[in-house]
Write a protein that holds these residues in place. Structure first.
Motif, PDB file in Angstrom:
ATOM      1  N   SER A 145     -32.635  12.577   8.392  1.00  0.00           N
ATOM      2  CA  SER A 145     -32.299  11.389   9.190  1.00  0.00           C
ATOM      3  C   SER A 145     -33.575  10.926   9.877  1.00  0.00           C
ATOM      4  O   SER A 145     -34.417  11.732  10.232  1.00  0.00           O
ATOM      5  CB  SER A 145     -31.301  11.738  10.291  1.00  0.00           C
ATOM      6  OG  SER A 145     -30.104  12.177   9.756  1.00  0.00           O
ATOM      7  N   SER A 146     -33.701   9.620  10.092  1.00  0.00           N
ATOM      8  CA  SER A 146     -34.899   9.173  10.819  1.00  0.00           C
ATOM      9  C   SER A 146     -34.559   8.058  11.781  1.00  0.00           C
ATOM     10  O   SER A 146     -33.552   7.347  11.637  1.00  0.00           O
ATOM     11  CB  SER A 146     -35.999   8.764   9.854  1.00  0.00           C
ATOM     12  OG  SER A 146     -35.639   7.594   9.162  1.00  0.00           O
ATOM     13  N   TYR A 147     -35.425   7.921  12.772  1.00  0.00           N
ATOM     14  CA  TYR A 147     -35.216   6.962  13.856  1.00  0.00           C
ATOM     15  C   TYR A 147     -36.433   6.082  14.040  1.00  0.00           C
ATOM     16  O   TYR A 147     -36.535   5.344  15.002  1.00  0.00           O
ATOM     17  CB  TYR A 147     -34.898   7.723  15.151  1.00  0.00           C
ATOM     18  CG  TYR A 147     -33.898   8.806  14.905  1.00  0.00           C
ATOM     19  CD1 TYR A 147     -32.550   8.495  14.772  1.00  0.00           C
ATOM     20  CD2 TYR A 147     -34.304  10.132  14.714  1.00  0.00           C
ATOM     21  CE1 TYR A 147     -31.621   9.481  14.478  1.00  0.00           C
ATOM     22  CE2 TYR A 147     -33.381  11.119  14.419  1.00  0.00           C
ATOM     23  CZ  TYR A 147     -32.046  10.791  14.294  1.00  0.00           C
ATOM     24  OH  TYR A 147     -31.134  11.763  13.991  1.00  0.00           O
ATOM     25  N   MET A 148     -37.413   6.235  13.140  1.00  0.00           N
ATOM     26  CA  MET A 148     -38.609   5.404  13.230  1.00  0.00           C
ATOM     27  C   MET A 148     -39.108   5.108  11.822  1.00  0.00           C
ATOM     28  O   MET A 148     -38.782   5.816  10.869  1.00  0.00           O
ATOM     29  CB  MET A 148     -39.695   6.095  14.045  1.00  0.00           C
ATOM     30  CG  MET A 148     -40.274   7.320  13.396  1.00  0.00           C
ATOM     31  SD  MET A 148     -41.607   7.991  14.393  1.00  0.00           S
ATOM     32  CE  MET A 148     -42.255   9.227  13.280  1.00  0.00           C
TER      33      MET A 148
ATOM     34  N   LEU B  24     -46.026   2.024  14.400  1.00  0.00           N
ATOM     35  CA  LEU B  24     -44.593   1.998  14.087  1.00  0.00           C
ATOM     36  C   LEU B  24     -44.119   0.566  13.856  1.00  0.00           C
ATOM     37  O   LEU B  24     -44.582  -0.377  14.496  1.00  0.00           O
ATOM     38  CB  LEU B  24     -43.794   2.650  15.225  1.00  0.00           C
ATOM     39  CG  LEU B  24     -44.180   4.093  15.558  1.00  0.00           C
ATOM     40  CD1 LEU B  24     -43.280   4.649  16.651  1.00  0.00           C
ATOM     41  CD2 LEU B  24     -44.119   4.996  14.320  1.00  0.00           C
ATOM     42  N   ARG B  29     -36.306  -1.956  15.890  1.00  0.00           N
ATOM     43  CA  ARG B  29     -36.220  -1.249  17.172  1.00  0.00           C
ATOM     44  C   ARG B  29     -37.613  -1.183  17.777  1.00  0.00           C
ATOM     45  O   ARG B  29     -38.592  -0.938  17.074  1.00  0.00           O
ATOM     46  CB  ARG B  29     -35.675   0.165  16.918  1.00  0.00           C
ATOM     47  CG  ARG B  29     -35.206   0.915  18.126  1.00  0.00           C
ATOM     48  CD  ARG B  29     -34.384   2.136  17.751  1.00  0.00           C
ATOM     49  NE  ARG B  29     -33.073   1.752  17.213  1.00  0.00           N
ATOM     50  CZ  ARG B  29     -32.754   1.829  15.931  1.00  0.00           C
ATOM     51  NH1 ARG B  29     -33.623   2.295  15.059  1.00  0.00           N
ATOM     52  NH2 ARG B  29     -31.571   1.450  15.517  1.00  0.00           N
ATOM     53  N   GLN B  34     -38.288   4.048  19.577  1.00  0.00           N
ATOM     54  CA  GLN B  34     -38.305   4.949  18.430  1.00  0.00           C
ATOM     55  C   GLN B  34     -38.923   6.294  18.824  1.00  0.00           C
ATOM     56  O   GLN B  34     -38.395   7.365  18.514  1.00  0.00           O
ATOM     57  CB  GLN B  34     -39.100   4.337  17.275  1.00  0.00           C
ATOM     58  CG  GLN B  34     -38.480   3.077  16.692  1.00  0.00           C
ATOM     59  CD  GLN B  34     -39.335   2.491  15.576  1.00  0.00           C
ATOM     60  OE1 GLN B  34     -39.612   3.150  14.587  1.00  0.00           O
ATOM     61  NE2 GLN B  34     -39.760   1.246  15.738  1.00  0.00           N
ATOM     62  N   ILE B  37     -36.698   8.481  21.152  1.00  0.00           N
ATOM     63  CA  ILE B  37     -35.626   9.239  20.494  1.00  0.00           C
ATOM     64  C   ILE B  37     -36.161  10.617  20.092  1.00  0.00           C
ATOM     65  O   ILE B  37     -35.508  11.645  20.298  1.00  0.00           O
ATOM     66  CB  ILE B  37     -35.081   8.475  19.272  1.00  0.00           C
ATOM     67  CG1 ILE B  37     -34.383   7.181  19.725  1.00  0.00           C
ATOM     68  CG2 ILE B  37     -34.109   9.344  18.479  1.00  0.00           C
ATOM     69  CD1 ILE B  37     -33.990   6.248  18.591  1.00  0.00           C
ATOM     70  N   TYR B  38     -37.372  10.629  19.540  1.00  0.00           N
ATOM     71  CA  TYR B  38     -37.962  11.910  19.137  1.00  0.00           C
ATOM     72  C   TYR B  38     -38.373  12.744  20.348  1.00  0.00           C
ATOM     73  O   TYR B  38     -38.255  13.980  20.339  1.00  0.00           O
ATOM     74  CB  TYR B  38     -39.149  11.677  18.193  1.00  0.00           C
ATOM     75  CG  TYR B  38     -38.673  11.316  16.810  1.00  0.00           C
ATOM     76  CD1 TYR B  38     -38.276  12.301  15.922  1.00  0.00           C
ATOM     77  CD2 TYR B  38     -38.580   9.997  16.413  1.00  0.00           C
ATOM     78  CE1 TYR B  38     -37.802  11.988  14.660  1.00  0.00           C
ATOM     79  CE2 TYR B  38     -38.106   9.657  15.148  1.00  0.00           C
ATOM     80  CZ  TYR B  38     -37.714  10.661  14.271  1.00  0.00           C
ATOM     81  OH  TYR B  38     -37.239  10.350  13.030  1.00  0.00           O
TER      82      TYR B  38
END
Lengths: 278, 245
Positions: A145-148, B24, B29, B34, B37-38
């Protein structure tokens, strides 16, 4: 040690909360997946549990420690420990992720996505080949899964996953929940993603629950599998046919019976939908 | 390109460096969102690891304070092992210098005890060693021997009865502990599948410290008037993993 024939059906991710129950009740589960990083280099009860379960059920090993996408050298200590565990416990499958988890001796213990570029594909594929040679086994590579997303990416995630598997000559562990989560977060079509996967390399599916954070989905493995993920799983089975499928649940771990219910649902889909497979 | 990207990402995640944000894609977003979140996931993972290792400390401090303190520690202490079970090893040193808990004078030693318990639980076992040949050694041979403590073992001396504090806070808040009970000398270790906290007297504790510091039996005998008794106790309890010349 039980025999290491190929596995099928729906397995469950073994968690400490269920050790005693599983040993006592010996539930009818075709196989278990262990998060092998939790056992490497440790003795005592941790090692005893792994020994006990290897004598009761077929096991698969799932790890995050290879950090296959990292620009650090491959971690020899980790690979040595993993190789020793493979030789001792003879897992049916060994898998890790298409990601990196640290750089220059700092580890985040999270699955960080790669940029989807030619350079990154060759980099990670070379490392997978090295790892496979060292371990003496083909591994399964899991999509994360990724968010970026990186600006330099010049191919889609699906294209990247398929390309790396071919370059590295490895198998694919297709995480259906991860596809759905990333598709939502990055606004791509999950079915189009499936259409780009190399069918003959898929050896296993993962299913898990996500957390809805309003503007993004978070892959927490802390809830029941959501309806759209079940739907995508059906699509995957229709497209690829049945594969060993795992129910993952890592946070807010419920009673074992809840996992069995989830496994039952997955079994039903495997039975019903595989007849449509090409 | 890839090493530079990973370096920038780690600096953004661990040190709030903004360089990675330009790398990025922010069409869907915001770049900072981003990365956040990490960051949250990273901090949450390490926090969970510390809550597993330090349940008594959390009970003593309360969940809110403990988590805030851990997050401060996490900000200052990147994880440097692929094994997350090794994270939090120097939490006691951090606590020594963390002024908001200065009044809890016993806290750093409770944390040391919890780490020792965690270490004992997961330590590997050495193969069983045969000590019977010692009976045939002459005095000169014995004097040149080195003993090694079990790998699971930690020696902990505290001015406070931290073992009693630990016991009293295992499940729910327990009975009060008299902090003036005097110093406690502890051996935290494991036999088979069972971990133990043994309370020993100062003289025997010092004998074990000599062993831990890799002195020969000859040197230890010169410094310990109860050497023979201590050696016998250590052997009887199985505190030693092996001996060598």
């Amino acid at each position: 040690m039980i025999t290491r024939d190929p596995i099928s059906g729906v397995g469950i991710g073994l968690r400490a909360e269920h050790y005693e129950y599983v040993k006592r009740e010996r539930p009818s589960i075709p196989w278990f997946e262990v998060l092998i990083d939790n056992y490497l280099g440790h003795g005592g009860q941790i090692q005893r549990h792994l020994q006990d379960f290897s004598e009761l059920y077929p096991l698969t090993f799932h790890g995050v420690g290879m950090s296959l996408g990292s620009c650090d050298p491959l971690n020899k200590t980790y690979l040595d420990l993993l190789k020793q565990a493979i030789q001792t416990y003879q897992p049916v499958l060994v898998s890790d992720h298409l990601c990196w988890t640290g750089f220059q001796h700092e580890y985040v213990h999270d699955l960080l996505p790669m940029p989807y570029t030619e350079e990154a594909a060759h980099h990670v594929a070379d490392r997978i080949k090295q790892a496979q040679d060292y371990l003496g086994t083909q591994i399964l590579l899991e999509n994360v899964s990724s968010y970026m997303q990186y600006q330099i990416s010049d191919m889609s995630e699906a294209e990247f996953v398929a390309y790396v598997c071919v370059l590295a000559d490895c198998h694919l562990l297709l995480d259906i929940n991860n596809i759905y989560v990333s598709a939502f977060n990055h606004r791509f079509d999950a079915n189009e993603y499936l259409s780009l996967m190399p069918t003959d390399r898929i050896q296993e599916f993962h299913l898990a629950g996500y957390e809805d954070q309003d503007d993004h989905l978070l892959d927490t493995h802390g809830q029941a599998i959501h309806p759209p993920v079940w739907e995508l799983f059906k699509d995957a089975i229709k497209r690829f046919g049945a594969r060993p499928t795992l129910i993952e649940w890592d946070n807010n771990v419920p009673e074992f019976s809840v996992l069995q219910q989830e496994a039952g649902k997955a079994e039903l889909i495997l039975d019903q939908e595989q007849h449509y497979a090409a | 390109m890839l090493p530079e990207l990973q370096k920038q990402f780690m600096n953004g995640l661990l040190r709030k460096d903004a360089l990675i944000l330009k790398q990025l894609d922010s069409q869907i977003r915001d770049s900072q969102q981003q990365l956040n979140i990490y960051r949250n996931s990273y901090r949450g993972g390490l926090l969970k690891a510390m809550k597993d290792i330090y349940p008594v400390t959390e009970q003593l401090l309360g969940e809110t304070f403990f988590e805030a303190m851990c997050l401060r520690y996490i900000e200052q202490t990147p994880c440097q092992s692929f094994d997350i079970n090794q994270y939090g090893a120097n939490f006691s040193k951090f606590t020594d210098a963390f002024s908001p808990v200065k009044a809890l004078i016993y806290l750093p030693d409770v944390i040391r005890l919890e780490w020792a318990w965690h270490h004992a639980y997961q330590a590997t076992e050495p193969p069983e060693h045969d000590f019977s040949p010692l009976l045939n050694f002459d005095e000169t041979q014995l004097a040149s021997l080195y003993f090694s403590l079990q790998p699971s073992m930690t020696l902990l001396a505290s001015p406070y009865p931290v073992d009693l504090i630990w016991s009293a806070n295992q499940i729910t808040e327990g009975e009060s502990v008299n902090l003036d009970a005097g110093p406690h000398h502890l051996v935290i270790w494991r036999t088979g599948l069972n971990s133990h906290i043994d309370t020993v007297d100062l003289e025997f504790f010092n004998f074990l410290i000599f062993i831990q510091n890799h002195h020969t039996l000859g040197v230890i005998q010169e410094n310990d008037p109860q050497f023979e008794e201590h050696l016998a106790i250590g052997l009887q309890r199985g505190y030693f993993s092996h001996y060598h010349f």
